[in-house]
Design an enzyme around this catalytic site. Structure first.
Site, PDB file in Angstrom:
ATOM      1  N   ASP A  46       3.912 -46.155 156.931  1.00 52.58           N
ATOM      2  CA  ASP A  46       4.101 -47.275 156.175  1.00 52.58           C
ATOM      3  C   ASP A  46       5.270 -46.990 155.081  1.00 52.58           C
ATOM      4  O   ASP A  46       5.464 -46.103 154.511  1.00 52.58           O
ATOM      5  CB  ASP A  46       2.874 -47.311 155.086  1.00 52.58           C
ATOM      6  N   GLY A  99       0.604 -51.565 138.006  1.00 52.71           N
ATOM      7  CA  GLY A  99      -0.967 -51.517 138.014  1.00 52.71           C
ATOM      8  C   GLY A  99      -1.363 -53.018 137.952  1.00 52.71           C
ATOM      9  O   GLY A  99      -2.624 -53.210 137.759  1.00 52.71           O
ATOM     10  N   GLU A 130       6.869 -49.538 151.928  1.00 54.12           N
ATOM     11  CA  GLU A 130       6.062 -50.733 151.231  1.00 54.12           C
ATOM     12  C   GLU A 130       7.046 -50.721 149.942  1.00 54.12           C
ATOM     13  O   GLU A 130       7.043 -49.940 149.278  1.00 54.12           O
ATOM     14  CB  GLU A 130       4.702 -50.515 150.734  1.00 54.12           C
ATOM     15  N   HIS A 167       6.818 -47.396 148.466  1.00 51.66           N
ATOM     16  CA  HIS A 167       5.584 -46.510 148.563  1.00 51.66           C
ATOM     17  C   HIS A 167       5.377 -46.172 149.967  1.00 51.66           C
ATOM     18  O   HIS A 167       5.896 -46.920 150.908  1.00 51.66           O
ATOM     19  CB  HIS A 167       4.465 -47.626 148.227  1.00 51.66           C
ATOM     20  N   THR A 168       5.040 -44.936 150.438  1.00 49.74           N
ATOM     21  CA  THR A 168       5.013 -44.412 151.736  1.00 49.74           C
ATOM     22  C   THR A 168       3.487 -43.931 152.022  1.00 49.74           C
ATOM     23  O   THR A 168       2.911 -43.653 151.086  1.00 49.74           O
ATOM     24  CB  THR A 168       5.887 -43.610 151.985  1.00 49.74           C
ATOM     25  N   ASP A 206      -4.768 -42.352 152.747  1.00 50.33           N
ATOM     26  CA  ASP A 206      -4.658 -41.635 151.411  1.00 50.33           C
ATOM     27  C   ASP A 206      -3.643 -40.486 151.425  1.00 50.33           C
ATOM     28  O   ASP A 206      -4.045 -39.421 150.728  1.00 50.33           O
ATOM     29  CB  ASP A 206      -6.124 -41.062 151.446  1.00 50.33           C
ATOM     30  N   ARG A 207      -2.610 -40.930 151.756  1.00 49.21           N
ATOM     31  CA  ARG A 207      -1.260 -39.781 151.933  1.00 49.21           C
ATOM     32  C   ARG A 207      -0.278 -40.448 151.336  1.00 49.21           C
ATOM     33  O   ARG A 207       0.838 -40.185 151.790  1.00 49.21           O
ATOM     34  CB  ARG A 207      -1.156 -39.261 153.054  1.00 49.21           C
ATOM     35  N   GLU A 208      -0.398 -40.963 150.012  1.00 51.42           N
ATOM     36  CA  GLU A 208       0.720 -41.707 149.431  1.00 51.42           C
ATOM     37  C   GLU A 208       1.619 -40.986 148.772  1.00 51.42           C
ATOM     38  O   GLU A 208       1.488 -40.001 148.126  1.00 51.42           O
ATOM     39  CB  GLU A 208       0.091 -42.710 148.409  1.00 51.42           C
ATOM     40  N   GLU A 242      -0.764 -45.297 161.436  1.00 53.80           N
ATOM     41  CA  GLU A 242      -0.028 -46.234 160.465  1.00 53.80           C
ATOM     42  C   GLU A 242       1.028 -45.426 159.975  1.00 53.80           C
ATOM     43  O   GLU A 242       0.452 -44.272 159.305  1.00 53.80           O
ATOM     44  CB  GLU A 242      -0.822 -47.239 159.875  1.00 53.80           C
ATOM     45  N   ARG A 280      -7.361 -36.781 141.278  1.00 49.51           N
ATOM     46  CA  ARG A 280      -7.792 -37.396 142.293  1.00 49.51           C
ATOM     47  C   ARG A 280      -8.358 -36.429 143.194  1.00 49.51           C
ATOM     48  O   ARG A 280      -9.527 -36.879 144.007  1.00 49.51           O
ATOM     49  CB  ARG A 280      -6.726 -38.297 143.261  1.00 49.51           C
TER      50      ARG A 280
END
Ligand SMILES: *[C@@H]1O[C@H](CO)[C@@H](O)[C@H](O)[C@H]1NC(C)=O
Length: 275
Positions: free
Chosen positions: A103, A200, A105, A118-119, A128-130, A101, A263
């Protein structure tokens, strides 16, 4: 004689083919409505598509074609005014559990506050590669072009032709999965993400402003089926592109998984150390 006429014939075929490739089809030729039926409108002889979101449903569409590498361009005008809690998605995705995918967004905001772009990149089911950005213009005032270049060398996210993110194919050299074996479809949707989208989830959707509307124009897909003009298939970033991407990342990037030490206390994902 026969030779000349068949040559003229194929010449016109080629012109015709190039025209189709360059301008893309109309929205009704290229896409199927997948969600929120009455909320997807195709207007101006198929040149304009609008998605809408109200309290009972959002809406979305999906390309009829699947792509195995492509350069996709779309002009989008995002939900204006108080768009807090809305999410407009625009992405390529394959199907199945180990899906790939790519993305885009767009997360709305209260009036006057910036949208978040947001990618993410998923390869063989793992994302998990935002990376997130603000934009250097108001994306609700006019149409702007959002592009995905996906070829065997890299994935490049572009905004009005300016690269904002590059994900390289490091599979052969470093064993990092890269989307390259599964065809993808193009999807887009407008939905309610008030649980988390704006600060959030602190700022909720103001339903008195519904319906929320996002608009689309000038869809264009260059595909590997096109034997001509396929320089995009090997395209990567040159120095000018790299400099522009660094400018965006320095001034407009608001989140990068590759620098999120909370993270990844044990160390960043492998690709972060190679780019
Ligand atoms: C909304 O605006 C705030 C304040 O400017 C900003 O921190 C945030 O990134 C913006 N976007 C979203 C989706 O919350």
């Amino acid at each position: 004689m026969i030779k000349t006429s068949s040559c003229i014939f194929s010449f016109f075929l080629l012109i015709c083919f190039l025209a189709v490739v360059a301008f893309g089809g109309t929205f009704d030729q290229e896409f199927d409505v997948t969600w929120g039926y009455g909320r997807v409108k195709i207007l101006e002889n198929g040149q304009l598509l609008t998605l809408s979101l109200d309290r009972s449903s959002g809406s979305g569409f999906k390309s009829k074609q699947q792509y195995m590498f492509a350069k996709i361009d779309m002009k989008i005008k995002l939900v204006p005014g108080n768009s807090a809690g809305t999410a407009t998605t625009y992405y390529l995705s394959s199907v199945g559990s180990a899906h790939d995918e790519i993305d885009f967004e767009f997360l709305g905001n209260v009036s006057g506050e910036p949208y978040t772009l947001h990618t993410n990149v998923y390869a063989q089911g793992k994302g998990d590669r935002e990376q997130q950005f603000h934009l250097w213009f108001d994306p609700t005032k006019d149409f702007h072009t959002y592009s995905i270049l996906w070829n065997p060398r890299n994935i490049i996210f572009l905004v009005d032709g300016t690269p904002i993110r590059q994900y390289k194919n490091l599979e052969a050299t470093n064993g990092i999965p890269y989307p390259k074996n599964q065809p993808m479809w193009l999807y887009s949707s407008l939905w309610n993400a008030e649980e988390w989208a704006t600060r959030g989830g602190l700022v909720r959707t103001d339903w008195s402003k519904a319906p929320f509307i996002a608009s689309y124009r000038n869809f264009n897909a260059q595909t590997s089926k096109n034997p001509t003009a396929n320089s995009w298939l090997t395209q990567s970033l040159d120095n000018v592109g790299l400099t522009r991407m660094k400018w965006v990342q320095k001034n407009y990037m608001i989140y990068n998984y590759c620098t999120d030490t909370k993270r990844f206390p044990q160390g960043f994902p492998h690709e972060c150390t190679l780019n």
